[in-house]
Design an enzyme around this catalytic site. Structure first.
Site, mmCIF file in Angstrom:
data_model
loop_
_atom_site.group_PDB
_atom_site.id
_atom_site.type_symbol
_atom_site.label_atom_id
_atom_site.label_comp_id
_atom_site.label_asym_id
_atom_site.label_seq_id
_atom_site.Cartn_x
_atom_site.Cartn_y
_atom_site.Cartn_z
ATOM 1 N N LYS A 59 0.823 -1.217 0.000
ATOM 2 C CA LYS A 59 0.000 0.000 0.000
ATOM 3 C C LYS A 59 0.854 1.263 0.000
ATOM 4 C CE LYS A 59 -4.141 -1.746 2.429
ATOM 5 N NZ LYS A 59 -4.974 -2.220 1.399
ATOM 6 N N LYS A 83 -3.883 -11.618 -6.437
ATOM 7 C CA LYS A 83 -5.188 -11.906 -5.817
ATOM 8 C C LYS A 83 -6.276 -11.021 -6.444
ATOM 9 C CE LYS A 83 -5.535 -8.686 -1.984
ATOM 10 N NZ LYS A 83 -5.936 -8.362 -0.654
ATOM 11 N N LYS A 140 -10.448 -5.440 -5.004
ATOM 12 C CA LYS A 140 -11.383 -4.361 -5.366
ATOM 13 C C LYS A 140 -10.655 -3.261 -6.119
ATOM 14 C CE LYS A 140 -12.619 -4.731 -0.533
ATOM 15 N NZ LYS A 140 -13.166 -4.362 0.704
#
Ligand code: TYM
Length: 347
Positions: free
Chosen positions: A126, A214, A217
């Site tokens: 992130k 993976k 969203k």
């Protein structure tokens, strides 16, 4: 409900999970955490407390698509639409309405080290390439540890990407117990969590276009992910266009055939079948199109049924559950927090 008067207040052990509500959820969130939680709750809520909470303080570390309050209510409706059978052992609450989470997070911050938080893969992902990263993103696993340890949760159904955070919660509990006595129950090790969830390993649903990654969203490509609000026919098309390989064998081999393995995994979870059974059914088959058609049909039937049920659940029903759940959660969490504060000499 009676709550025993001790630092281990539960008469029954606890299963707990939370899903962030920054946006619409993917099939990965659903199959990795939400559906396993529903199945565990339906199987064990006579012996376990089942805590289902919205980590809304975790949501504000990054942007929120849509309205947080509406996302939050919708995410709890998902559990009911997925077939959760309600009973008094099931508790819904919002993290921000139980202030003990933030308080314990601060105390655990004084036990956790910068080094171990720096090693968290999600933090690295992130923060990569960003000039400035908020402290919440860095500290997020400590708040998650507080979420778990406040309730002495033994089982925490989460996808494989959260296992590193679970390990951290275990380590912090061990460190704390070593220093202050046996205050926290350690959550089970990831391999035992998987066993309890009746799966061979942690669940990681893959990106349909790029199955090395993976399903997430935040991926820009709509064909990479199936959202729970997707039109069932459109979702079926996404499965039909999923990336596979040219080996011409239908087998479970996440390393060499992540696309095919992902489809087998989705098929097993959506139909609540053991993965090994699905693998055996397809062993020796070579036509990827047949497998895709079967998975596409399973996913579209599932979405159709799920969306139909979702439309029947009212906000009022969820708000009622939150009112009762938050009374319970505050009672348990405040008692644990008081024990921790006492251990630290704060009381
Ligand atoms: P979050 O909101 O990122 O994801 C919610 C859950 O979905 C799982 N998940 C997946 N599982 C399988 N395949 C995928 N592709 C996939 N994508 C997401 C995640 O593993 C997770 O279980 N930190 C947590 C929320 C949280 C929490 C907690 C969970 C806060 N406190 C305490 C359990 C206990 C998170 O951000 O998950």
């Amino acid at each position: 409900m009676t709550i025993a008067n001790s630092t281990k207040p539960h008469t029954q052990p606890t299963i707990l999970t939370g899903l962030r509500v920054n946006s619409e959820m993917t099939l990965g969130n659903f199959l990795g955490a939400l559906l396993p939680m529903v199945r565990l709750a339906n199987a064990h809520s006579d012996q376990y407390h089942v805590n289902i909470f919205v980590p809304d303080l975790h949501s504000i570390i990054s942007e929120i698509d849509g309205n947080l309050q509406q996302n939050l209510l919708k995410s709890l409706k998902y559990f009911l639409a997925a077939g959760l059978n309600l009973n008094p052992n099931i508790h819904f609450y919002r993290q921000s309405r139980v202030p003990a989470h933030s308080e314990l997070c601060w105390i655990l911050n004084c036990v956790a080290t910068m080094g171990e938080l720096n090693r968290m893969t999600q933090y690295k992902d992130k923060s990569e390439g960003k000039d400035s990263v908020n402290v919440g993103i860095f500290d997020y696993p400590v708040l998650m540890a507080a979420d778990i340890l406040l309730y002495d949760a033994e089982f925490v159904p989460v996808g494989e990407d959260q296992f590193q955070h679970l390990e951290l919660a275990r380590r912090l509990a061990q460190r704390f117990n070593h220093r202050f006595g046996d205050l926290f129950t350690l959550p089970a090790e990831p391999k035992d969590q998987a066993k309890f969830m009746n799966v061979d390993h942690g669940i990681r649903i893959r990106d349909l276009q790029n199955p090395e990654k993976k399903m997430s969203k935040s991926t820009a490509s709509a064909n990479s992910k199936i959202m729970l609000s997707d039109d069932p026919k459109a979702a079926a098309k996404k499965i039909m266009s999923a990336t596979t390989d040219s080996l011409g064998k239908i087998q479970y081999d996440m390393f060499n055939q992540p696309g095919i393995s992902n489809l087998l995994q989705i098929e097993a979870l959506v139909n609540d079948q053991p993965l090994q059974d699905v693998i055996s059914t397809w062993a020796g088959e070579t036509h990827y199109g047949d497998l895709k058609q079967k998975v596409a049909a399973s996913v579209s039937t599932f979405l159709d049924d799920f969306q139909r049920k979702l439309a029947t659940i009212s906000d009022a029903e969820i708000l009622d559950l939150l009112t009762t759940g938050e009374t319970y959660a505050n009672a348990i969490a405040n008692r644990k927090l008081a024990a921790v504060q006492t251990a630290f000499g704060l009381r």
